[in-house]
Design a protein around this motif. Sequence first.
Motif, PDB file in Angstrom:
ATOM      1  N   THR A 274     -53.295 -16.460  -0.807  1.00  0.00           N
ATOM      2  CA  THR A 274     -53.834 -15.741   0.342  1.00  0.00           C
ATOM      3  C   THR A 274     -52.838 -14.660   0.779  1.00  0.00           C
ATOM      4  OG1 THR A 274     -52.871 -17.334   1.896  1.00  0.00           O
ATOM      5  CG2 THR A 274     -55.131 -17.727   1.158  1.00  0.00           C
ATOM      6  N   THR A 275     -53.353 -13.565   1.317  1.00  0.00           N
ATOM      7  CA  THR A 275     -52.513 -12.451   1.756  1.00  0.00           C
ATOM      8  C   THR A 275     -51.862 -12.774   3.096  1.00  0.00           C
ATOM      9  OG1 THR A 275     -53.877 -10.847   0.579  1.00  0.00           O
ATOM     10  CG2 THR A 275     -52.507 -10.007   2.367  1.00  0.00           C
ATOM     11  N   THR A 276     -50.547 -12.553   3.176  1.00  0.00           N
ATOM     12  CA  THR A 276     -49.818 -12.843   4.408  1.00  0.00           C
ATOM     13  C   THR A 276     -49.131 -11.628   5.010  1.00  0.00           C
ATOM     14  OG1 THR A 276     -47.832 -13.472   3.164  1.00  0.00           O
ATOM     15  CG2 THR A 276     -49.405 -15.228   3.694  1.00  0.00           C
ATOM     16  N   ALA A 277     -49.003 -10.532   4.244  1.00  0.00           N
ATOM     17  CA  ALA A 277     -48.341  -9.336   4.769  1.00  0.00           C
ATOM     18  C   ALA A 277     -48.657  -8.153   3.864  1.00  0.00           C
ATOM     19  CB  ALA A 277     -46.828  -9.530   4.867  1.00  0.00           C
ATOM     20  N   THR A 278     -48.497  -6.951   4.417  1.00  0.00           N
ATOM     21  CA  THR A 278     -48.640  -5.709   3.663  1.00  0.00           C
ATOM     22  C   THR A 278     -47.404  -4.855   3.928  1.00  0.00           C
ATOM     23  OG1 THR A 278     -51.044  -5.781   3.963  1.00  0.00           O
ATOM     24  CG2 THR A 278     -50.095  -3.683   3.260  1.00  0.00           C
ATOM     25  N   PHE A 279     -46.867  -4.236   2.887  1.00  0.00           N
ATOM     26  CA  PHE A 279     -45.690  -3.407   3.061  1.00  0.00           C
ATOM     27  C   PHE A 279     -45.658  -2.316   2.003  1.00  0.00           C
ATOM     28  CE2 PHE A 279     -44.600  -6.983   0.410  1.00  0.00           C
ATOM     29  CZ  PHE A 279     -43.827  -6.448  -0.610  1.00  0.00           C
ATOM     30  N   GLU A 280     -44.697  -1.403   2.120  1.00  0.00           N
ATOM     31  CA  GLU A 280     -44.578  -0.273   1.208  1.00  0.00           C
ATOM     32  C   GLU A 280     -43.340  -0.401   0.331  1.00  0.00           C
ATOM     33  OE1 GLU A 280     -46.142   3.760   3.035  1.00  0.00           O
ATOM     34  OE2 GLU A 280     -44.733   2.800   4.426  1.00  0.00           O
ATOM     35  N   GLU A 281     -43.464   0.038  -0.911  1.00  0.00           N
ATOM     36  CA  GLU A 281     -42.315   0.224  -1.787  1.00  0.00           C
ATOM     37  C   GLU A 281     -42.041   1.718  -1.857  1.00  0.00           C
ATOM     38  OE1 GLU A 281     -40.762  -1.081  -6.219  1.00  0.00           O
ATOM     39  OE2 GLU A 281     -42.906  -0.860  -5.853  1.00  0.00           O
ATOM     40  N   LEU A 282     -40.787   2.107  -1.630  1.00  0.00           N
ATOM     41  CA  LEU A 282     -40.427   3.510  -1.473  1.00  0.00           C
ATOM     42  C   LEU A 282     -39.178   3.842  -2.278  1.00  0.00           C
ATOM     43  CD1 LEU A 282     -40.595   3.207   2.381  1.00  0.00           C
ATOM     44  CD2 LEU A 282     -42.353   4.383   1.055  1.00  0.00           C
ATOM     45  N   VAL A 283     -39.060   5.097  -2.659  1.00  0.00           N
ATOM     46  CA  VAL A 283     -37.820   5.650  -3.196  1.00  0.00           C
ATOM     47  C   VAL A 283     -37.248   6.558  -2.128  1.00  0.00           C
ATOM     48  CG1 VAL A 283     -36.731   6.996  -5.009  1.00  0.00           C
ATOM     49  CG2 VAL A 283     -38.644   5.480  -5.572  1.00  0.00           C
ATOM     50  N   VAL A 284     -36.015   6.303  -1.727  1.00  0.00           N
ATOM     51  CA  VAL A 284     -35.411   7.004  -0.589  1.00  0.00           C
ATOM     52  C   VAL A 284     -34.173   7.756  -1.081  1.00  0.00           C
ATOM     53  CG1 VAL A 284     -34.501   6.750   1.742  1.00  0.00           C
ATOM     54  CG2 VAL A 284     -36.219   5.140   0.896  1.00  0.00           C
ATOM     55  N   ALA A 285     -34.056   9.034  -0.707  1.00  0.00           N
ATOM     56  CA  ALA A 285     -32.914   9.844  -1.132  1.00  0.00           C
ATOM     57  C   ALA A 285     -32.426  10.695   0.028  1.00  0.00           C
ATOM     58  CB  ALA A 285     -33.301  10.725  -2.319  1.00  0.00           C
ATOM     59  N   ALA A 286     -31.102  10.840   0.127  1.00  0.00           N
ATOM     60  CA  ALA A 286     -30.516  11.676   1.189  1.00  0.00           C
ATOM     61  C   ALA A 286     -30.937  13.130   0.994  1.00  0.00           C
ATOM     62  CB  ALA A 286     -29.002  11.550   1.161  1.00  0.00           C
ATOM     63  N   ARG A 287     -31.170  13.789   2.095  1.00  0.00           N
ATOM     64  CA  ARG A 287     -31.580  15.201   2.047  1.00  0.00           C
ATOM     65  C   ARG A 287     -30.374  16.098   1.744  1.00  0.00           C
ATOM     66  NH1 ARG A 287     -36.741  15.795   3.790  1.00  0.00           N
ATOM     67  NH2 ARG A 287     -37.616  14.194   5.169  1.00  0.00           N
TER      68      ARG A 287
ATOM     69  N   MET B 223     -38.225  -1.694   0.534  1.00  0.00           N
ATOM     70  CA  MET B 223     -39.473  -2.368   0.861  1.00  0.00           C
ATOM     71  C   MET B 223     -39.484  -2.552   2.365  1.00  0.00           C
ATOM     72  SD  MET B 223     -40.054  -5.151  -2.190  1.00  0.00           S
ATOM     73  CE  MET B 223     -40.122  -4.633  -3.901  1.00  0.00           C
ATOM     74  N   LEU B 224     -40.464  -1.887   3.021  1.00  0.00           N
ATOM     75  CA  LEU B 224     -40.510  -1.825   4.479  1.00  0.00           C
ATOM     76  C   LEU B 224     -41.945  -1.974   4.974  1.00  0.00           C
ATOM     77  CD1 LEU B 224     -38.313   1.385   4.960  1.00  0.00           C
ATOM     78  CD2 LEU B 224     -37.530  -0.989   5.103  1.00  0.00           C
ATOM     79  N   PRO B 225     -42.147  -2.382   6.221  1.00  0.00           N
ATOM     80  CA  PRO B 225     -43.483  -2.348   6.797  1.00  0.00           C
ATOM     81  C   PRO B 225     -44.061  -0.942   6.720  1.00  0.00           C
ATOM     82  CG  PRO B 225     -41.992  -3.573   8.223  1.00  0.00           C
ATOM     83  CD  PRO B 225     -41.149  -2.930   7.162  1.00  0.00           C
ATOM     84  N   VAL B 226     -45.363  -0.859   6.594  1.00  0.00           N
ATOM     85  CA  VAL B 226     -46.021   0.439   6.443  1.00  0.00           C
ATOM     86  C   VAL B 226     -45.647   1.346   7.619  1.00  0.00           C
ATOM     87  CG1 VAL B 226     -48.238   1.619   6.313  1.00  0.00           C
ATOM     88  CG2 VAL B 226     -47.908  -0.556   5.115  1.00  0.00           C
ATOM     89  N   GLY B 227     -45.110   2.523   7.305  1.00  0.00           N
ATOM     90  CA  GLY B 227     -44.761   3.507   8.315  1.00  0.00           C
ATOM     91  C   GLY B 227     -43.356   3.395   8.873  1.00  0.00           C
ATOM     92  N   ALA B 228     -42.649   2.289   8.603  1.00  0.00           N
ATOM     93  CA  ALA B 228     -41.321   2.099   9.195  1.00  0.00           C
ATOM     94  C   ALA B 228     -40.295   3.060   8.626  1.00  0.00           C
ATOM     95  CB  ALA B 228     -40.849   0.657   9.000  1.00  0.00           C
ATOM     96  N   HIS B 229     -40.593   3.680   7.490  1.00  0.00           N
ATOM     97  CA  HIS B 229     -39.639   4.618   6.882  1.00  0.00           C
ATOM     98  C   HIS B 229     -39.364   5.829   7.766  1.00  0.00           C
ATOM     99  CE1 HIS B 229     -42.801   7.534   5.950  1.00  0.00           C
ATOM    100  NE2 HIS B 229     -43.547   6.499   5.592  1.00  0.00           N
ATOM    101  N   ARG B 230     -40.231   6.083   8.759  1.00  0.00           N
ATOM    102  CA  ARG B 230     -40.005   7.243   9.633  1.00  0.00           C
ATOM    103  C   ARG B 230     -38.677   7.117  10.384  1.00  0.00           C
ATOM    104  NH1 ARG B 230     -44.754   4.725  11.750  1.00  0.00           N
ATOM    105  NH2 ARG B 230     -44.279   3.274  13.438  1.00  0.00           N
ATOM    106  N   ALA B 231     -38.166   5.894  10.495  1.00  0.00           N
ATOM    107  CA  ALA B 231     -36.897   5.700  11.190  1.00  0.00           C
ATOM    108  C   ALA B 231     -35.716   6.230  10.384  1.00  0.00           C
ATOM    109  CB  ALA B 231     -36.685   4.212  11.491  1.00  0.00           C
ATOM    110  N   LEU B 232     -35.917   6.516   9.093  1.00  0.00           N
ATOM    111  CA  LEU B 232     -34.837   7.035   8.250  1.00  0.00           C
ATOM    112  C   LEU B 232     -34.720   8.557   8.324  1.00  0.00           C
ATOM    113  CD1 LEU B 232     -35.450   4.773   5.134  1.00  0.00           C
ATOM    114  CD2 LEU B 232     -33.674   4.491   6.887  1.00  0.00           C
ATOM    115  N   ALA B 233     -35.735   9.221   8.870  1.00  0.00           N
ATOM    116  CA  ALA B 233     -35.680  10.679   9.043  1.00  0.00           C
ATOM    117  C   ALA B 233     -34.728  10.994  10.208  1.00  0.00           C
ATOM    118  CB  ALA B 233     -37.077  11.208   9.316  1.00  0.00           C
ATOM    119  N   PRO B 234     -34.066  12.156  10.201  1.00  0.00           N
ATOM    120  CA  PRO B 234     -34.189  13.266   9.238  1.00  0.00           C
ATOM    121  C   PRO B 234     -33.189  13.199   8.091  1.00  0.00           C
ATOM    122  CG  PRO B 234     -32.869  13.965  11.077  1.00  0.00           C
ATOM    123  CD  PRO B 234     -33.238  12.529  11.365  1.00  0.00           C
TER     124      PRO B 234
END
Length: 257
Positions: free
Chosen positions: A244-257, A89-100
């Motif tokens: 009331t809404t206080t934050a928005t974030f993403e739920e992701l499934v992450v796997a090693a390449r 569970m991360l802020p929207v778009g923060a998963h780009r830091a896990l690439a490559p």
Amino acid sequence: MPLISLHDRSALAARFLADPALHLFELGDLDDTLWPNTTWYTTGGPVALLYTGGGIPVLLAFARPAEVPALEALLGELRPFLPRRFTAMLPVGAHRALAPDYGVEHRSTLLRMMLPDGPSLPEPAFEPALLTGDDAPDLRTLLAEAYPESWFDERLVLGGGYVGLRGADGRLLATAGVHVHSAAYGVAVLGNVTTRPDARGRGLARACVTALCRRLAKTTAHIGLNVRTDNAPAIHLYEQLGFTTTATFEELVVAAR
């Protein structure tokens, strides 16, 4: 700064209580029953939590917009130490830091919603009962039929974290519970709010949520929940109850390449 592993619960609690709406899960995971399954990391700014108490590990790393760059730097430093597969569970778009090193599958976008302090909740239209360990088999059956993607920890039923409504035939028709509840840190995260498909449209879930919140509010300072952005009926229900809404974030499934 180098990657640091954190072990001081009181320091973590003080940090998270500065913004409890963002850090409900982390505060709950400081509780005695969950703490042994946690590992905490920082590089001096935001904190990331790796929780390994369930099946697949879970990475939680939240930050307000101004701190997202620092959080992404932390995620980059964490890559060599993360499992081969985990949910995040991360802020929207923060998963780009896990690439490559990792591939990411987007599961859903979620809102964090909070009940304001001192809520004025109405009396529920029905009277849900507090569920106990004896109700756990029926609760599992209800969740399997009405909410198959749910996550359920029976310990939370034993701790008084679920209410439910039964029909005239004794079947459990609706429930609301908690994913996290810590009396020590004054936080609760609602979860597994559902109604049997043939009993929907009668206000049963609303009654369960209302009754549970009224019960929790007596001893819990911070009550929140996560809800998918595409679940308009649930969002409408929670807004009607004062969330009331206080934050928005993403739920992701992450796997090693």
